[in-house]
Design a protein around this motif. Structure first.
Motif, mmCIF file in Angstrom:
data_model
loop_
_atom_site.group_PDB
_atom_site.id
_atom_site.type_symbol
_atom_site.label_atom_id
_atom_site.label_comp_id
_atom_site.label_asym_id
_atom_site.label_seq_id
_atom_site.Cartn_x
_atom_site.Cartn_y
_atom_site.Cartn_z
ATOM 1 N N LEU A 182 -7.486 -6.087 4.462
ATOM 2 C CA LEU A 182 -7.039 -7.477 4.422
ATOM 3 C C LEU A 182 -5.666 -7.668 5.062
ATOM 4 N N VAL A 183 -4.981 -6.595 5.411
ATOM 5 C CA VAL A 183 -3.624 -6.720 5.951
ATOM 6 C C VAL A 183 -3.551 -7.674 7.148
ATOM 7 N N PRO A 184 -4.428 -7.551 8.169
ATOM 8 C CA PRO A 184 -4.334 -8.495 9.291
ATOM 9 C C PRO A 184 -4.572 -9.949 8.884
ATOM 10 N N VAL A 185 -5.432 -10.163 7.887
ATOM 11 C CA VAL A 185 -5.711 -11.525 7.403
ATOM 12 C C VAL A 185 -4.450 -12.110 6.764
ATOM 13 N N LEU A 186 -3.789 -11.327 5.919
ATOM 14 C CA LEU A 186 -2.565 -11.793 5.276
ATOM 15 C C LEU A 186 -1.434 -11.934 6.286
ATOM 16 N N ALA A 187 -1.410 -11.047 7.268
ATOM 17 C CA ALA A 187 -0.367 -11.111 8.295
ATOM 18 C C ALA A 187 -0.462 -12.392 9.111
ATOM 19 N N ALA A 188 -1.678 -12.931 9.258
ATOM 20 C CA ALA A 188 -1.834 -14.187 9.989
ATOM 21 C C ALA A 188 -1.050 -15.312 9.323
ATOM 22 N N SER A 189 -0.926 -15.272 7.999
ATOM 23 C CA SER A 189 -0.133 -16.268 7.287
ATOM 24 C C SER A 189 1.342 -16.137 7.641
ATOM 25 N N GLY A 197 -0.474 3.557 -3.368
ATOM 26 C CA GLY A 197 -0.880 4.373 -2.223
ATOM 27 C C GLY A 197 -0.544 3.739 -0.895
ATOM 28 N N HIS A 198 0.194 2.636 -0.899
ATOM 29 C CA HIS A 198 0.600 1.981 0.338
ATOM 30 C C HIS A 198 1.697 0.981 0.026
ATOM 31 N N ASP A 199 2.360 0.485 1.069
ATOM 32 C CA ASP A 199 3.397 -0.526 0.936
ATOM 33 C C ASP A 199 2.878 -1.794 1.596
ATOM 34 N N PRO A 200 2.303 -2.725 0.831
ATOM 35 C CA PRO A 200 1.628 -3.874 1.423
ATOM 36 C C PRO A 200 2.539 -4.794 2.216
#
Length: 240
Positions: free
Chosen positions: A76-83, A117-120
């Protein structure tokens, strides 16, 4: 089995509404980009830069943020990054100029990053920079900040408690320049923009801004995916 691996094996379901067919359906993507606009907390804490968010922290937007942040659905990272990239674009349009941006992620606590396990936030900021560049808008990730000490869990804390909890919590990474120096020089006059997932009372972003100013970098804006709605107690918010 990690959620990111399940997303590759099983038929995808929308993280916002559960509909089959896509990790984020068109309707839920639209909700994430509901209305990039200034959404500062009321009242804003001292030192908070111009604060923009793409949407309110509710409904599908809230579910997608939590799915990425807490349930390991990193696809979902690219989807959230679009915001984030949409907010940066809208903010720059309001100023009438796009000089390029350094996207500075608000650092996650090391314990939280290990647990997840990651840095969102860092991942979203990096993806937003790539999206902006693909659209011809110079941008780069600038991970200048780190936590300088342990802080308590912010959930359930009011604005005054959050300010005390976060006071002095961030610092510029030792050895990092106050403003990054790009090899091609195209971003020498870029704006410094803080990035976080949610704005609640604004104390986290204000503390991050303080740490940057102490190192000689004035943040021009703060951008988040979503902003919490005001609760019944004046000046008090709750951030899960």
């Amino acid at each position: 089995m990690p959620s990111a691996l399940l997303d590759l094996i099983l038929p995808p379901r929308c993280a916002g509404c559960g509909a089959p067919g896509a990790l984020a359906c068109c309707s839920c993507r639209a909700e994430l980009l509901r209305e990039p606009a200034p959404r500062p907390p009321d009242p804003p804490p001292p030192g908070l830069p111009d604060c923009w968010s793409a949407t309110a922290y509710d409904g599908a937007a809230r579910r997608m943020i939590l799915a990425c942040k807490e349930r390991g659905r990193t696809a979902l990272v690219p989807v959230l990054a679009a915001s984030v990239s949409a907010c940066v674009t809208a903010w720059a349009a309001g100023r009438g100029v796009f000089r390029g941006v350094w996207l500075v992620p608000v650092p996650s606590a090391r314990a939280a990053s290990r647990r997840r396990g990651h840095d969102p936030v860092r991942a979203v900021a990096a993806a937003a920079a790539r999206q902006l560049c693909r659209r011809g808008r110079p941008a780069a990730l600038a991970p200048l900040l780190r936590q300088s000490r342990r802080v308590a869990d912010q959930a359930g804390l009011g604005s005054v408690e959050r300010a005390v909890n976060l006071s002095g919590a961030f610092e510029v990474v030792p050895g990092a320049a106050a403003r990054p120096r790009p090899s091609d020089g195209c971003l020498e006059a870029a704006d410094v923009v803080l990035v976080d997932d949610i704005v609640t009372t604004g104390t986290t972003l204000a503390e991050a801004a303080r740490a940057l100013r102490a190192a000689g970098a004035e943040p021009s804006a703060a951008v988040t995916i979503a902003a919490t709605r005001r609760r019944c107690r004046v000046g008090e918010y709750h951030r899960p």
